[in-house]
Design an enzyme around this catalytic site. Structure first.
Site, mmCIF file in Angstrom:
data_model
loop_
_atom_site.group_PDB
_atom_site.id
_atom_site.type_symbol
_atom_site.label_atom_id
_atom_site.label_comp_id
_atom_site.label_asym_id
_atom_site.label_seq_id
_atom_site.Cartn_x
_atom_site.Cartn_y
_atom_site.Cartn_z
ATOM 1 N N SER A 124 34.006 14.885 44.540
ATOM 2 C CA SER A 124 34.189 15.965 45.502
ATOM 3 C C SER A 124 34.430 15.411 46.896
ATOM 4 O O SER A 124 33.946 14.322 47.238
ATOM 5 C CB SER A 124 32.899 16.792 45.491
ATOM 6 O OG SER A 124 32.828 17.594 46.629
ATOM 7 N N TYR A 149 23.388 18.081 45.922
ATOM 8 C CA TYR A 149 24.596 18.165 45.086
ATOM 9 C C TYR A 149 25.588 17.060 45.472
ATOM 10 O O TYR A 149 26.055 16.294 44.630
ATOM 11 C CB TYR A 149 25.252 19.552 45.236
ATOM 12 C CG TYR A 149 26.674 19.567 44.754
ATOM 13 C CD1 TYR A 149 26.963 19.503 43.391
ATOM 14 C CD2 TYR A 149 27.750 19.603 45.653
ATOM 15 C CE1 TYR A 149 28.277 19.482 42.945
ATOM 16 C CE2 TYR A 149 29.058 19.578 45.211
ATOM 17 C CZ TYR A 149 29.319 19.523 43.854
ATOM 18 O OH TYR A 149 30.621 19.478 43.419
ATOM 19 N N LYS A 153 27.093 13.355 43.500
ATOM 20 C CA LYS A 153 28.485 12.874 43.348
ATOM 21 C C LYS A 153 28.616 11.456 43.919
ATOM 22 O O LYS A 153 29.261 10.597 43.329
ATOM 23 C CB LYS A 153 29.450 13.823 44.067
ATOM 24 C CG LYS A 153 29.504 15.217 43.490
ATOM 25 C CD LYS A 153 30.064 15.231 42.075
ATOM 26 C CE LYS A 153 30.078 16.617 41.481
ATOM 27 N NZ LYS A 153 30.348 16.624 40.035
HETATM 28 P P1 NAD Z 1 31.673 25.302 36.641
HETATM 29 O O1 NAD Z 1 30.233 25.558 36.880
HETATM 30 O O2 NAD Z 1 32.580 26.460 36.447
HETATM 31 O O3 NAD Z 1 31.846 24.314 35.379
HETATM 32 C C1 NAD Z 1 30.892 23.331 35.041
HETATM 33 C C2 NAD Z 1 30.540 23.529 33.561
HETATM 34 O O4 NAD Z 1 29.571 22.540 33.183
HETATM 35 C C3 NAD Z 1 29.921 24.881 33.277
HETATM 36 O O5 NAD Z 1 30.655 25.520 32.232
HETATM 37 C C4 NAD Z 1 28.491 24.564 32.836
HETATM 38 O O6 NAD Z 1 28.031 25.470 31.845
HETATM 39 C C5 NAD Z 1 28.631 23.151 32.332
HETATM 40 N N1 NAD Z 1 27.402 22.330 32.397
HETATM 41 C C6 NAD Z 1 26.582 22.147 33.464
HETATM 42 N N2 NAD Z 1 25.572 21.303 33.130
HETATM 43 C C7 NAD Z 1 25.780 20.950 31.831
HETATM 44 C C8 NAD Z 1 25.080 20.119 30.923
HETATM 45 N N3 NAD Z 1 23.950 19.500 31.265
HETATM 46 N N4 NAD Z 1 25.562 19.968 29.670
HETATM 47 C C9 NAD Z 1 26.699 20.598 29.301
HETATM 48 N N5 NAD Z 1 27.392 21.416 30.102
HETATM 49 C C10 NAD Z 1 26.935 21.584 31.363
HETATM 50 O O7 NAD Z 1 32.191 24.381 37.839
HETATM 51 P P2 NAD Z 1 33.660 23.909 38.235
HETATM 52 O O8 NAD Z 1 34.006 24.552 39.527
HETATM 53 O O9 NAD Z 1 34.573 24.064 37.083
HETATM 54 O O10 NAD Z 1 33.382 22.375 38.532
HETATM 55 C C11 NAD Z 1 33.623 21.362 37.571
HETATM 56 C C12 NAD Z 1 33.209 20.030 38.179
HETATM 57 O O11 NAD Z 1 33.952 19.822 39.376
HETATM 58 C C13 NAD Z 1 31.733 19.968 38.571
HETATM 59 O O12 NAD Z 1 31.252 18.673 38.288
HETATM 60 C C14 NAD Z 1 31.769 20.213 40.067
HETATM 61 O O13 NAD Z 1 30.680 19.620 40.710
HETATM 62 C C15 NAD Z 1 33.065 19.537 40.457
HETATM 63 N N6 NAD Z 1 33.647 20.051 41.713
HETATM 64 C C16 NAD Z 1 33.888 21.400 41.846
HETATM 65 C C17 NAD Z 1 34.414 21.880 43.047
HETATM 66 C C18 NAD Z 1 34.657 23.357 43.265
HETATM 67 O O14 NAD Z 1 34.844 23.781 44.419
HETATM 68 N N7 NAD Z 1 34.711 24.190 42.217
HETATM 69 C C19 NAD Z 1 34.722 21.004 44.098
HETATM 70 C C20 NAD Z 1 34.464 19.639 43.923
HETATM 71 C C21 NAD Z 1 33.928 19.183 42.704
HETATM 72 N N1 UFG Z 2 32.754 30.792 53.916
HETATM 73 C C1 UFG Z 2 32.568 31.974 54.613
HETATM 74 N N2 UFG Z 2 31.984 33.006 53.964
HETATM 75 C C2 UFG Z 2 31.582 32.938 52.667
HETATM 76 C C3 UFG Z 2 31.778 31.724 51.955
HETATM 77 C C4 UFG Z 2 32.363 30.668 52.628
HETATM 78 O O1 UFG Z 2 32.910 32.077 55.793
HETATM 79 O O2 UFG Z 2 31.040 33.926 52.134
HETATM 80 C C5 UFG Z 2 33.410 29.675 54.610
HETATM 81 C C6 UFG Z 2 32.537 28.437 54.710
HETATM 82 O O3 UFG Z 2 31.701 28.526 55.843
HETATM 83 C C7 UFG Z 2 33.591 27.328 54.802
HETATM 84 C C8 UFG Z 2 34.742 27.859 53.935
HETATM 85 O O4 UFG Z 2 34.533 29.265 53.838
HETATM 86 O O5 UFG Z 2 34.037 27.206 56.117
HETATM 87 C C9 UFG Z 2 34.764 27.276 52.536
HETATM 88 O O6 UFG Z 2 33.483 27.452 51.948
HETATM 89 P P1 UFG Z 2 33.218 27.287 50.373
HETATM 90 O O7 UFG Z 2 31.782 27.593 50.123
HETATM 91 O O8 UFG Z 2 34.219 28.071 49.591
HETATM 92 O O9 UFG Z 2 33.551 25.748 50.097
HETATM 93 P P2 UFG Z 2 32.964 24.419 50.754
HETATM 94 O O10 UFG Z 2 34.066 23.787 51.538
HETATM 95 O O11 UFG Z 2 31.670 24.656 51.437
HETATM 96 O O12 UFG Z 2 32.635 23.539 49.463
HETATM 97 C C10 UFG Z 2 33.494 23.548 48.298
HETATM 98 C C11 UFG Z 2 32.634 23.423 47.035
HETATM 99 C C12 UFG Z 2 31.967 22.061 46.986
HETATM 100 C C13 UFG Z 2 33.026 20.996 47.123
HETATM 101 C C14 UFG Z 2 33.828 21.191 48.379
HETATM 102 C C15 UFG Z 2 34.937 20.170 48.430
HETATM 103 O O13 UFG Z 2 31.652 24.448 47.004
HETATM 104 O O14 UFG Z 2 31.326 21.930 45.732
HETATM 105 O O15 UFG Z 2 34.416 22.490 48.398
HETATM 106 O O16 UFG Z 2 35.659 20.282 49.609
HETATM 107 F F1 UFG Z 2 32.448 19.785 47.122
#
Ligand code: NAD
Ligand code: UFG
Length: 331
Positions: A124, A149, A153
């Site tokens: 991330s 969190y 990572k």
């Molecule tokens: P998500 O929660 O939709 O998907 C993660 C999946 O992992 C879920 O289906 C959950 O049930 C499963 N899971 C969690 N713990 C588990 C375990 N112990 N065993 C088996 N399954 C398990 O999240 P996502 O947005 O699809 O994110 C996928 C990956 O990408 C995550 O590692 C997350 O940290 C990373 N990531 C997401 C974002 C974002 O903004 N969505 C940004 C950066 C990194």
């Molecule tokens: N925000 C609002 N209102 C809301 C939610 C978010 O104003 O209800 C704003 C936040 O303050 C931020 C922007 O929207 O400025 C984006 O916020 P998000 O929560 O959507 O995303 P973040 O950038 O905080 O973090 C996300 C994921 C992390 C990941 C990261 C990578 O949640 O897991 O992007 O850039 F690591």
């Protein structure tokens, strides 16, 4: 290829499984459904006409992993499984460290026992902490994470790198995602968090639907063009495509790191305006206090992935808004 996908029923995992199946890979999903639903497997089948193998199993369950590896002999693993709510991780650090770190250690141990040494890991942009400048390149310092969190990572990147130092059979690709939003064009899969969303886009779509009354915009006094936070929003389909691009570059890569972003930053209000324009629906909002742990600006320099993998995000912010709304309406 035979690919085991942990977290494959989740948001990013499901979109990636669709693209893997579409190009003819064999897909084995392992997910404990802690943040997703088994019906996602049906949706994947509806989209692709192919049903992935699915195990409702926890990556912390070494015996279960061992049997799955023995049965399917995967050639590579894409490791999405993990807990990902930034705020929740502050109040539940043990759960986050245990699930994300111990879970990954179990997975790596089982991979090694079954001679599977290729792993793509979901990292991330949070590993950069507060960047000294933007756009962020892969060689910027990591660390200074502001929540457990993000720290999971950071540690996992380190653990995976140490593993390669110990045994050169490993090929490790660390993908640092920026802000995935949007949904599959079919409207069948998308971002469907349980409870009140933490992230911006699912919050916006639920306000647009009338399920939530208004959006709180966290802060309008950041040093950005309109005072609201700036992020690198990337269509989840582009992000999924980044994984496909990586799979073609996994022979003896050692440890590689790639940013997956668009290279363009949009503010929170830019996104709200783009959503209203793309859908014709007003999103009522109010300006609220800054959210703890947020940074002003975070956007990528994605040129390394472009140059080395031939991958580039192609969807516009409008595509992202339209597809996110299409999914919300259907669900
Ligand atoms: P998500 O929660 O939709 O998907 C993660 C999946 O992992 C879920 O289906 C959950 O049930 C499963 N899971 C969690 N713990 C588990 C375990 N112990 N065993 C088996 N399954 C398990 O999240 P996502 O947005 O699809 O994110 C996928 C990956 O990408 C995550 O590692 C997350 O940290 C990373 N990531 C997401 C974002 C974002 O903004 N969505 C940004 C950066 C990194
Ligand atoms: N925000 C609002 N209102 C809301 C939610 C978010 O104003 O209800 C704003 C936040 O303050 C931020 C922007 O929207 O400025 C984006 O916020 P998000 O929560 O959507 O995303 P973040 O950038 O905080 O973090 C996300 C994921 C992390 C990941 C990261 C990578 O949640 O897991 O992007 O850039 F690591």
């Amino acid at each position: 290829m035979r690919i085991l996908v942990t977290g494959g029923t989740g948001y990013i995992g499901s979109h990636t499984c669709v693209q893997l199946l579409e190009r003819g890979d064999e897909v084995i999903i392992v997910d404990n459904l802690s943040n997703s639903k088994a019906t996602v497997v049906d949706s994947i089948e509806k989209i692709t006409g192919k049903r992935p193998v699915f195990y409702e199993a926890d990556i912390l369950d070494k015996n279960a992993l061992d049997s799955i590896f023995a049965a399917h002999k995967p050639e590579a693993v894409i490791h999405f499984a993990g807990l990902k709510a930034v705020g929740e991780s502050v109040s539940k650090p043990l759960e986050y460290y245990h699930n994300n770190i111990t879970g990954t250690l179990m997975l790596l141990d089982v991979m090694r026992a079954h001679n599977c040494f290729k792993i793509v890991f979901s990292s991330s942009a949070t590993v950069y902490g507060t960047p000294a400048s933007v756009p962020i390149r892969e060689d910027f310092p990591t660390g200074g994470t502001t929540n457990p969190y993000g720290t999971t990572k950071l540690y996992l990147e380190r653990i995976l790198s140490d593993l390669y130092v110990s045994d050169k059979r490993w090929s490790v690709v660390l993908l640092r995602y920026f802000n995935p939003i949007g949904a599959h064009e079919s409207g069948l899969i998308g971002d469907n968090p349980n409870g009140i969303p933490n992230n911006l886009m699912p919050y916006v779509t639920r306000v647009a639907k009338g399920v939530l009354p208004e959006l709180a915009v966290y802060g309008n006094d950041y040093p950005t063009h309109d005072g609201t936070g700036v992020r690198d929003f990337i269509h989840v389909e582009d992000l999924a495509a980044g994984h496909i691009a990586v799979l073609g570059h996994m022979e003896d890569v050692g440890v590689q790191v790639y940013n997956l972003g668009t290279g363009v930053g949009y503010s929170v209000l830019d996104l709200v305006n783009a959503f209203e324009k793309a859908t014709g629906i007003k999103v009522p909002y109010r300006i609220a206090e800054r959210r703890a742990g947020d940074i002003a600006e975070c956007w990528s320099d994605p040129s390394k992935a472009q140059n080395e993998l031939g991958w580039k995000a192609t969807h516009t912010l409008e595509d992202m808004c339209r597809s996110a709304w299409n999914f919300e309406k259907a669900n």
